[in-house]
Design an enzyme around this catalytic site. Structure first.
Site, mmCIF file in Angstrom:
data_model
loop_
_atom_site.group_PDB
_atom_site.id
_atom_site.type_symbol
_atom_site.label_atom_id
_atom_site.label_comp_id
_atom_site.label_asym_id
_atom_site.label_seq_id
_atom_site.Cartn_x
_atom_site.Cartn_y
_atom_site.Cartn_z
ATOM 1 N N CYS A 143 -8.095 5.142 4.411
ATOM 2 C CA CYS A 143 -7.425 3.880 4.710
ATOM 3 C C CYS A 143 -6.782 3.908 6.097
ATOM 4 O O CYS A 143 -7.502 3.868 7.086
ATOM 5 C CB CYS A 143 -6.446 3.536 3.597
ATOM 6 S SG CYS A 143 -6.040 1.793 3.551
ATOM 7 N N GLY A 184 -1.376 4.862 4.555
ATOM 8 C CA GLY A 184 0.013 4.517 4.848
ATOM 9 C C GLY A 184 -0.029 3.333 5.781
ATOM 10 O O GLY A 184 -0.607 2.309 5.457
ATOM 11 N N GLU A 185 0.523 3.508 6.958
ATOM 12 C CA GLU A 185 0.506 2.430 7.950
ATOM 13 C C GLU A 185 0.068 3.050 9.275
ATOM 14 O O GLU A 185 0.777 3.883 9.835
ATOM 15 C CB GLU A 185 1.896 1.804 8.020
ATOM 16 C CG GLU A 185 2.018 0.690 9.013
ATOM 17 C CD GLU A 185 0.976 -0.413 8.785
ATOM 18 O OE1 GLU A 185 0.809 -0.876 7.648
ATOM 19 O OE2 GLU A 185 0.316 -0.780 9.773
ATOM 20 N N SER A 186 -1.088 2.636 9.772
ATOM 21 C CA SER A 186 -1.654 3.322 10.935
ATOM 22 C C SER A 186 -0.795 3.161 12.185
ATOM 23 O O SER A 186 -0.742 4.069 13.016
ATOM 24 C CB SER A 186 -3.082 2.834 11.196
ATOM 25 O OG SER A 186 -3.122 1.436 11.355
ATOM 26 N N ARG A 227 -8.490 -3.788 10.934
ATOM 27 C CA ARG A 227 -7.350 -3.511 10.054
ATOM 28 C C ARG A 227 -7.151 -4.674 9.072
ATOM 29 O O ARG A 227 -7.434 -5.818 9.393
ATOM 30 C CB ARG A 227 -6.065 -3.311 10.859
ATOM 31 C CG ARG A 227 -6.138 -2.138 11.824
ATOM 32 C CD ARG A 227 -4.841 -1.999 12.620
ATOM 33 N NE ARG A 227 -3.707 -1.920 11.717
ATOM 34 C CZ ARG A 227 -2.590 -2.630 11.850
ATOM 35 N NH1 ARG A 227 -2.449 -3.466 12.847
ATOM 36 N NH2 ARG A 227 -1.625 -2.499 10.986
ATOM 37 N N HIS A 281 -8.777 4.735 -1.474
ATOM 38 C CA HIS A 281 -7.862 5.858 -1.741
ATOM 39 C C HIS A 281 -8.290 6.658 -2.964
ATOM 40 O O HIS A 281 -7.715 6.451 -4.040
ATOM 41 C CB HIS A 281 -6.465 5.316 -2.040
ATOM 42 C CG HIS A 281 -5.763 4.669 -0.897
ATOM 43 N ND1 HIS A 281 -4.898 5.339 -0.072
ATOM 44 C CD2 HIS A 281 -5.787 3.387 -0.444
ATOM 45 C CE1 HIS A 281 -4.405 4.513 0.836
ATOM 46 N NE2 HIS A 281 -4.938 3.316 0.633
ATOM 47 N N GLU A 285 -7.440 9.533 -3.712
ATOM 48 C CA GLU A 285 -6.343 10.407 -4.134
ATOM 49 C C GLU A 285 -5.468 9.759 -5.200
ATOM 50 O O GLU A 285 -4.626 10.405 -5.794
ATOM 51 C CB GLU A 285 -5.487 10.819 -2.911
ATOM 52 C CG GLU A 285 -4.578 9.746 -2.323
ATOM 53 C CD GLU A 285 -5.315 8.720 -1.444
ATOM 54 O OE1 GLU A 285 -6.557 8.738 -1.405
ATOM 55 O OE2 GLU A 285 -4.615 7.894 -0.828
ATOM 56 N N ILE A 303 -6.080 -0.932 -0.679
ATOM 57 C CA ILE A 303 -4.723 -1.461 -0.473
ATOM 58 C C ILE A 303 -4.601 -1.910 0.979
ATOM 59 O O ILE A 303 -4.534 -1.093 1.888
ATOM 60 C CB ILE A 303 -3.661 -0.383 -0.788
ATOM 61 C CG1 ILE A 303 -3.840 0.155 -2.215
ATOM 62 C CG2 ILE A 303 -2.252 -0.947 -0.592
ATOM 63 C CD1 ILE A 303 -3.058 1.428 -2.496
ATOM 64 N N ARG A 304 -4.586 -3.206 1.205
ATOM 65 C CA ARG A 304 -4.602 -3.754 2.581
ATOM 66 C C ARG A 304 -5.602 -2.953 3.430
ATOM 67 O O ARG A 304 -5.284 -2.435 4.496
ATOM 68 C CB ARG A 304 -3.195 -3.739 3.187
ATOM 69 C CG ARG A 304 -2.297 -4.751 2.496
ATOM 70 C CD ARG A 304 -1.135 -5.190 3.356
ATOM 71 N NE ARG A 304 -0.308 -4.082 3.759
ATOM 72 C CZ ARG A 304 -0.005 -3.772 5.015
ATOM 73 N NH1 ARG A 304 -0.444 -4.497 6.005
ATOM 74 N NH2 ARG A 304 0.760 -2.749 5.279
HETATM 75 N N1 GLN Z 1 -3.226 -1.790 6.576
HETATM 76 C C1 GLN Z 1 -2.800 -0.452 6.812
HETATM 77 C C2 GLN Z 1 -2.901 -0.066 8.278
HETATM 78 O O1 GLN Z 1 -3.273 -0.831 9.121
HETATM 79 C C3 GLN Z 1 -3.582 0.533 5.967
HETATM 80 C C4 GLN Z 1 -3.206 0.417 4.539
HETATM 81 C C5 GLN Z 1 -3.337 1.679 3.769
HETATM 82 O O2 GLN Z 1 -3.439 2.767 4.310
HETATM 83 N N2 GLN Z 1 -3.268 1.549 2.464
HETATM 84 O O3 GLN Z 1 -2.589 1.039 8.588
#
Ligand code: GLN
Length: 196
Positions: free
Chosen positions: A81, A49-51, A110, A175, A177, A139-140
Site C-alpha cells: 500500500c 500507512g501514509e506515504s 495514490r 495488505h 499482513e 485501504i485507501r
Molecule cells: N493512501 C495512503 C497513502 O497515500 C496509503 C494507504 C495505506 O497504506 N493503507 O500513503
C-alpha cells in the site's frame, strides 16, 4: 539461508502486523529505524500507512539515501500500500515535496480506488501464490497506472494493476499482513532466500 533476517521499516504504519506475518512465514523479523540497521538485514518490508508521512520521516531520520543505495545494491524489499507507493519511481499525484525510495519502474496513483470505497476486501489471484486467491484488503489503496518493460504484473483488480515485481522488489496495493494468510509473505521470504 534457512531463516533470513527481514526488517520492517518502523517509521509509521502497520509494523507489528508485518513482523508477525514475517515470523509466521519463516523469517527472523525486527523493526528498522536507523540507516546502520540496513547492514544487518537480508530483506526489508515497507508497511502500509501514509506515504507522505513515511517519506517525511525517512528524510528526517536520514534513511532516504541509504535506503535508495541499498535498493540499487539489490536489497529485496516488499512494499504494501503506502509501501508500494514508496517503491515507485514516480507518483502521478504526489503531495508537494513527497519523495519515494523508488526502484520499481512504475507510475502509481495514490488513493486510486476512491474515497467512497475507502476500504474493501476482494479475492485477488497473485501470480506465484498457489492455493487460490488471496484476500486483498484495500485501504485507501493506490493502483499502478503503468509499468516499464522490466516489471512483471502479478495481479490486477477491476482492470487495474495491484501487485508487481521487478527483480528483488515486490509490491502490493493491498495488505496481506492483516488477513492471517501468510502466502504473500512466504513468496517474499523465498525471494529473500533466493537473493541471499
Ligand atoms: N493512501 C495512503 C497513502 O497515500 C496509503 C494507504 C495505506 O497504506 N493503507 O500513503
Amino acid at each position: 539461508m534457512t531463516r533470513p533476517t527481514i526488517g520492517v521499516l518502523a517509521l509509521q504504519g502497520d509494523v507489528r502486523e508485518h513482523l508477525a506475518a514475517l515470523a509466521a512465514a519463516g523469517a527472523a523479523a525486527g523493526p528498522v529505524r536507523r540507516a546502520e540497521e540496513l547492514a544487518g538485514i537480508d530483506g526489508l518490508v515497507v508497511p502500509g500507512g501514509e506515504s507522505t508521512t513515511i517519506s517525511k520521516l525517512a528524510a528526517l531520520f536520514g534513511l532516504t539515501e541509504p535506503l535508495r543505495a541499498a535498493i540499487r545494491g539489490g536489497l529485496p524489499v516488499y512494499g504494501t500500500c503506502a509501501g508500494l507507493i514508496m517503491l515507485a519511481d514516480k507518483i502521478l499525484d504526489p503531495r508537494s515535496g513527497q519523495e519515494t525510495f523508488g526502484g520499481i519502474d512504475m507510475i502509481v496513483r495514490r488513493n486510486a480506488f476512491g474515497r467512497q470505497n475507502e476500504s474493501f476486501e476482494a479475492g485477488v489471484d497473485v501470480a506465484g501464490v498457489e492455493g487460490g486467491p488471496v484476500e486483498g484488503v484495500f485501504i485507501r489503496a493506490p493502483w499502478v497506472e503503468s509499468v516499464g518493460a522490466q516489471v512483471r504484473v502479478l495481479a490486477e483488480h477491476r482492470g487495474h494493476i495491484v501487485a508487481v515485481r521487478q527483480g528483488n522488489l515486490l509490491a502490493t496495493s493491498f495488505h496481506p499482513e492483516l488477513t492471517g494468510d501468510h502466502r504473500v509473505h512466504e513468496l517474499f521470504v523465498s525471494a529473500v532466500r533466493a537473493a541471499g
